[in-house]
Design an enzyme around this catalytic site. Structure first.
Site, PDB file in Angstrom:
ATOM      1  N   HIS A 253       0.837  -1.153   0.132  1.00  0.00           N
ATOM      2  CA  HIS A 253      -0.114  -0.069   0.104  1.00  0.00           C
ATOM      3  C   HIS A 253       0.767   1.344  -0.105  1.00  0.00           C
ATOM      4  O   HIS A 253       1.544   1.510   1.131  1.00  0.00           O
ATOM      5  CB  HIS A 253      -0.996   0.112   1.247  1.00  0.00           C
ATOM      6  CG  HIS A 253      -1.916   1.022   1.317  1.00  0.00           C
ATOM      7  ND1 HIS A 253      -3.206   0.658   1.279  1.00  0.00           N
ATOM      8  CD2 HIS A 253      -1.732   2.490   1.148  1.00  0.00           C
ATOM      9  CE1 HIS A 253      -3.805   2.034   1.416  1.00  0.00           C
ATOM     10  NE2 HIS A 253      -3.055   3.096   1.146  1.00  0.00           N
TER      11      HIS A 253
ATOM     12  N   HIS B  31       0.942   5.252  -1.930  1.00  0.00           N
ATOM     13  CA  HIS B  31       0.460   6.496  -2.893  1.00  0.00           C
ATOM     14  C   HIS B  31       1.683   7.017  -3.637  1.00  0.00           C
ATOM     15  O   HIS B  31       2.258   7.800  -3.096  1.00  0.00           O
ATOM     16  CB  HIS B  31      -0.272   7.528  -2.173  1.00  0.00           C
ATOM     17  CG  HIS B  31      -1.269   6.977  -1.386  1.00  0.00           C
ATOM     18  ND1 HIS B  31      -2.736   7.160  -1.753  1.00  0.00           N
ATOM     19  CD2 HIS B  31      -1.567   6.265  -0.233  1.00  0.00           C
ATOM     20  CE1 HIS B  31      -3.737   6.689  -1.020  1.00  0.00           C
ATOM     21  NE2 HIS B  31      -2.802   6.018   0.066  1.00  0.00           N
TER      22      HIS B  31
ATOM     23  N   GLN C 266      -9.839   9.797  -4.071  1.00  0.00           N
ATOM     24  CA  GLN C 266      -9.466  10.399  -2.510  1.00  0.00           C
ATOM     25  C   GLN C 266     -10.767  11.425  -1.913  1.00  0.00           C
ATOM     26  O   GLN C 266     -10.949  11.456  -0.912  1.00  0.00           O
ATOM     27  CB  GLN C 266      -8.405  11.198  -2.907  1.00  0.00           C
ATOM     28  CG  GLN C 266      -7.760  12.066  -1.684  1.00  0.00           C
ATOM     29  CD  GLN C 266      -7.356  11.262  -0.544  1.00  0.00           C
ATOM     30  OE1 GLN C 266      -6.155  10.784  -0.607  1.00  0.00           O
ATOM     31  NE2 GLN C 266      -7.968  10.879   0.358  1.00  0.00           N
TER      32      GLN C 266
ATOM     33  N   HIS D  59      -9.720   2.213   1.184  1.00  0.00           N
ATOM     34  CA  HIS D  59      -9.367   2.588   2.315  1.00  0.00           C
ATOM     35  C   HIS D  59     -10.551   2.539   3.213  1.00  0.00           C
ATOM     36  O   HIS D  59     -11.358   3.313   3.027  1.00  0.00           O
ATOM     37  CB  HIS D  59      -9.014   3.894   2.230  1.00  0.00           C
ATOM     38  CG  HIS D  59      -7.505   4.462   1.417  1.00  0.00           C
ATOM     39  ND1 HIS D  59      -7.212   3.847   0.445  1.00  0.00           N
ATOM     40  CD2 HIS D  59      -6.550   5.009   2.060  1.00  0.00           C
ATOM     41  CE1 HIS D  59      -5.942   4.150   0.222  1.00  0.00           C
ATOM     42  NE2 HIS D  59      -5.481   4.902   0.987  1.00  0.00           N
TER      43      HIS D  59
ATOM     44  N   GLU E 152     -10.396   4.678   8.114  1.00  0.00           N
ATOM     45  CA  GLU E 152      -9.415   5.223   8.541  1.00  0.00           C
ATOM     46  C   GLU E 152      -9.756   6.681   9.344  1.00  0.00           C
ATOM     47  O   GLU E 152      -9.589   7.709   8.715  1.00  0.00           O
ATOM     48  CB  GLU E 152      -8.326   5.844   7.246  1.00  0.00           C
ATOM     49  CG  GLU E 152      -6.812   6.037   7.726  1.00  0.00           C
ATOM     50  CD  GLU E 152      -6.046   6.754   6.501  1.00  0.00           C
ATOM     51  OE1 GLU E 152      -6.736   7.018   5.482  1.00  0.00           O
ATOM     52  OE2 GLU E 152      -5.012   7.029   6.611  1.00  0.00           O
TER      53      GLU E 152
ATOM     54  N   ASP F 158       2.337   3.314   2.704  1.00  0.00           N
ATOM     55  CA  ASP F 158       1.216   4.240   2.457  1.00  0.00           C
ATOM     56  C   ASP F 158       1.782   5.632   2.068  1.00  0.00           C
ATOM     57  O   ASP F 158       1.538   5.947   1.087  1.00  0.00           O
ATOM     58  CB  ASP F 158       0.799   4.771   3.763  1.00  0.00           C
ATOM     59  CG  ASP F 158      -0.876   5.379   3.598  1.00  0.00           C
ATOM     60  OD1 ASP F 158      -1.275   5.161   2.554  1.00  0.00           O
ATOM     61  OD2 ASP F 158      -1.423   5.985   4.544  1.00  0.00           O
TER      62      ASP F 158
ATOM     63  N   TRP G 182       1.069  13.739   3.879  1.00  0.00           N
ATOM     64  CA  TRP G 182       0.642  13.129   5.087  1.00  0.00           C
ATOM     65  C   TRP G 182       1.683  12.682   6.116  1.00  0.00           C
ATOM     66  O   TRP G 182       1.332  12.422   7.253  1.00  0.00           O
ATOM     67  CB  TRP G 182      -0.482  11.721   4.630  1.00  0.00           C
ATOM     68  CG  TRP G 182      -1.527  12.005   3.731  1.00  0.00           C
ATOM     69  CD1 TRP G 182      -2.774  12.422   4.794  1.00  0.00           C
ATOM     70  CD2 TRP G 182      -1.718  12.335   2.592  1.00  0.00           C
ATOM     71  NE1 TRP G 182      -3.514  12.698   3.650  1.00  0.00           N
ATOM     72  CE2 TRP G 182      -3.118  12.870   2.481  1.00  0.00           C
ATOM     73  CE3 TRP G 182      -1.163  12.318   1.581  1.00  0.00           C
ATOM     74  CZ2 TRP G 182      -3.672  12.834   1.218  1.00  0.00           C
ATOM     75  CZ3 TRP G 182      -1.631  12.355   0.456  1.00  0.00           C
ATOM     76  CH2 TRP G 182      -3.069  12.852  -0.078  1.00  0.00           C
TER      77      TRP G 182
HETATM   78  N1  17E Z   1      -5.198   9.398   1.530  1.00  0.00           N
HETATM   79  C1  17E Z   1      -5.822   8.803   2.521  1.00  0.00           C
HETATM   80  O1  17E Z   1      -7.174   8.865   2.400  1.00  0.00           O
HETATM   81  N2  17E Z   1      -5.290   8.373   3.453  1.00  0.00           N
HETATM   82  C2  17E Z   1      -4.053   8.186   3.465  1.00  0.00           C
HETATM   83  N3  17E Z   1      -3.345   7.538   4.269  1.00  0.00           N
HETATM   84  C3  17E Z   1      -3.220   8.885   2.511  1.00  0.00           C
HETATM   85  C4  17E Z   1      -3.880   9.274   1.344  1.00  0.00           C
HETATM   86  C5  17E Z   1      -1.784   8.708   2.535  1.00  0.00           C
HETATM   87 FE   FE2 Z   2      -3.451   5.128   1.841  1.00  0.00          FE
END
Ligand code: 17E
Ligand code: FE2
Length: 440
Positions: A82, A84, A177, A235, A238, A334, A340
């Site tokens: 995982h 980005h 996103q 995702h 989170e 990630d 982030w």
């Molecule tokens: N976008 C998201 O929704 N969550 C993350 N941890 C990252 C991007 C890195």
């Molecule tokens: Fe992610």
């Protein structure tokens, strides 16, 4: 017969869990008194083209190239499940994340992504993949943001997937996103991304405008995956909100569609905040699903817990308990230097090292399980099947570590000295050695 390459005198440490369910505590691995490397063998590994064609204590053959390993340990490559790549290496652009939250990160990325070009995405992605491959990563799953009508991030990463194909396997997940239902266009863009060739369908149900939108987004993701015959990686939850319960919806859809191991739930950090009564019920449902779980300990432990004072939550999914219940858990970065998370080096041993600490998986069997989470379990998450592992007939992807065992490699975050990708040496690294100058 002359082979293309022979690796002489490598040590294979047999991961006992690997034959069946990697890292599964039903295997003898839970016994902490057992030796790490009771099945160590010194072997020669013969490679022809891009395949392993022979493994034996001594191969009485010649090859165009030989590498003598002097007993160094040979492991299957690391798997990054995982990351980005589209946002990697943009930390500080246009500004730094001051609150350290997921949500400020999404805002900063929204500004940065207006300036994306395909060349910009490709250059940063290739730089990161080279950094990772130099440290033994040969299989990567990346998310690509598809919230912009231009689909620049996705097109860039699909182009990169082709450019690196000879030495690294890249999977690209179409990731909305800003939410599938955040605006009127994203749903169509998701579908266009699949037509263009994305390997997986992504989602972000906890960020949709309402709980109902979140559930609807998951239904749509499963429909799209079935229509286009793609993998799913969501995702999921989170957030530290103990009321964020989309994982149960993912589990139900996985059961009803029968998609099983083709589905992955990433992050699931809210699972760390659920009350134990609910967590116990949920765990029983999850065990029926064959779902894969992906945790990102470096990022989870820094992005989550930000609204707590003290005591402060770790903000991590229940890695140890998922593993104890026989579920497949793998680990990812990630982020590497993005809105982030400003750190990161592409070294999977750092990722697993953080998992060991933050999940308190310090027993020997638990440490070995964390090594599985960056190797065989990741291969399972990516649905690599028989394309992964060290055995005759498999593609010749392997790494050599300056370490004696998974435990030793993780403790010292040992150097990967050789990376062999699809039959050919790709990278060599000399471990740092200190030279004492006086007083000893
Ligand atoms: N976008 C998201 O929704 N969550 C993350 N941890 C990252 C991007 C890195
Ligand atoms: Fe992610």
């Amino acid at each position: 017969m002359a082979l293309d390459l022979i690796l002489r005198q490598g040590r294979l440490v047999s991961q006992r869990g690997a034959a069946g369910f990697p890292g599964h505590p039903d295997s003898s691995e839970v016994d902490d008194s057992s030796e790490v490397d009771s099945e160590v063998d010194r072997v020669d590994i013969g490679i022809e083209g891009n395949r392993i064609v022979a493994i034996a204590p001594h191969l009485d053959l010649i090859a165009s190239q030989e590498i003598v390993l002097n007993g160094q340990w040979v492991s299957p490559p690391f798997v990054e499940s995982h990351i980005h790549l589209d946002s990697a290496l943009t930390a500080g652009e246009p500004r730094w994340n001051q609150s350290g939250t997921l949500f400020e990160g999404i805002e900063i990325w929204r500004e940065r992504k207006q300036a994306l070009t395909q060349a910009d995405v490709e250059a940063r992605a290739i730089a990161v993949l080279k950094q990772m491959a130099a440290q033994g990563v040969l299989f990567v799953r990346s998310h690509a943001d598809v919230s912009e009508p231009s689909l620049t991030a996705l097109k860039g990463l699909l182009a990169v997937r082709e450019q690196v194909r000879d030495w690294l396997t890249l999977q690209v997940v179409a990731f909305p996103q800003d939410g599938i239902y955040g605006d009127a266009q994203t749903e169509q863009q998701m579908e266009e991304a699949l037509r263009l060739g994305a390997d997986g369908v992504g989602g972000i149900p906890h960020y949709e405008l309402t709980r109902e939108d979140g559930v609807r987004s998951l239904q749509r993701i499963f429909e799209l995956a079935q229509t286009y015959d793609r993998l799913i990686d969501i995702h999921c939850d989170e957030i530290d909100d103990d009321q964020s319960r989309f994982l149960e919806v993912v589990a139900a859809l996985t059961l009803r569609t029968g998609l099983g191991a083709r589905v992955s739930a990433s992050h699931t950090t809210a699972f760390g905040s659920y009350n134990n009564a609910y967590a116990l019920k949920l765990m029983g449902i999850l065990q029926r699903t064959n779902l894969n779980f992906i945790a990102n300990p470096l990022i989870n432990i820094t992005l989550q817990g930000r609204t707590d004072t003290y005591p402060k939550r770790r903000g991590l999914t229940r890695i140890k308990e998922l593993w104890q219940h026989g579920l497949n858990v793998s680990l990812g970065h990630d982020c590497i230097q993005d809105p982030w998370y400003s750190l990161g080096t592409g070294n999977m041993l750092e990722v697993a090292h953080m998992a060991i600490h933050a999940s308190q998986m310090t027993g020997l069997a638990e440490i070995n399980a964390c090594y599985d989470m960056i190797t065989v379990n990741g291969a399972r998450t990516l649905n690599l099947e028989d394309r992964y592992g060290i055995a005759v007939g498999k593609p010749a992807n392997l790494i050599v570590l300056d370490a004696e065992s998974p435990y030793d490699a993780l403790r010292r975050r040992a150097t990967v000295t050789h990376v062999i990708a699809q039959g050919k040496p790709l990278v060599e690294t000399t471990p740092p050695r200190s030279q004492w100058l006086s007083r000893v």
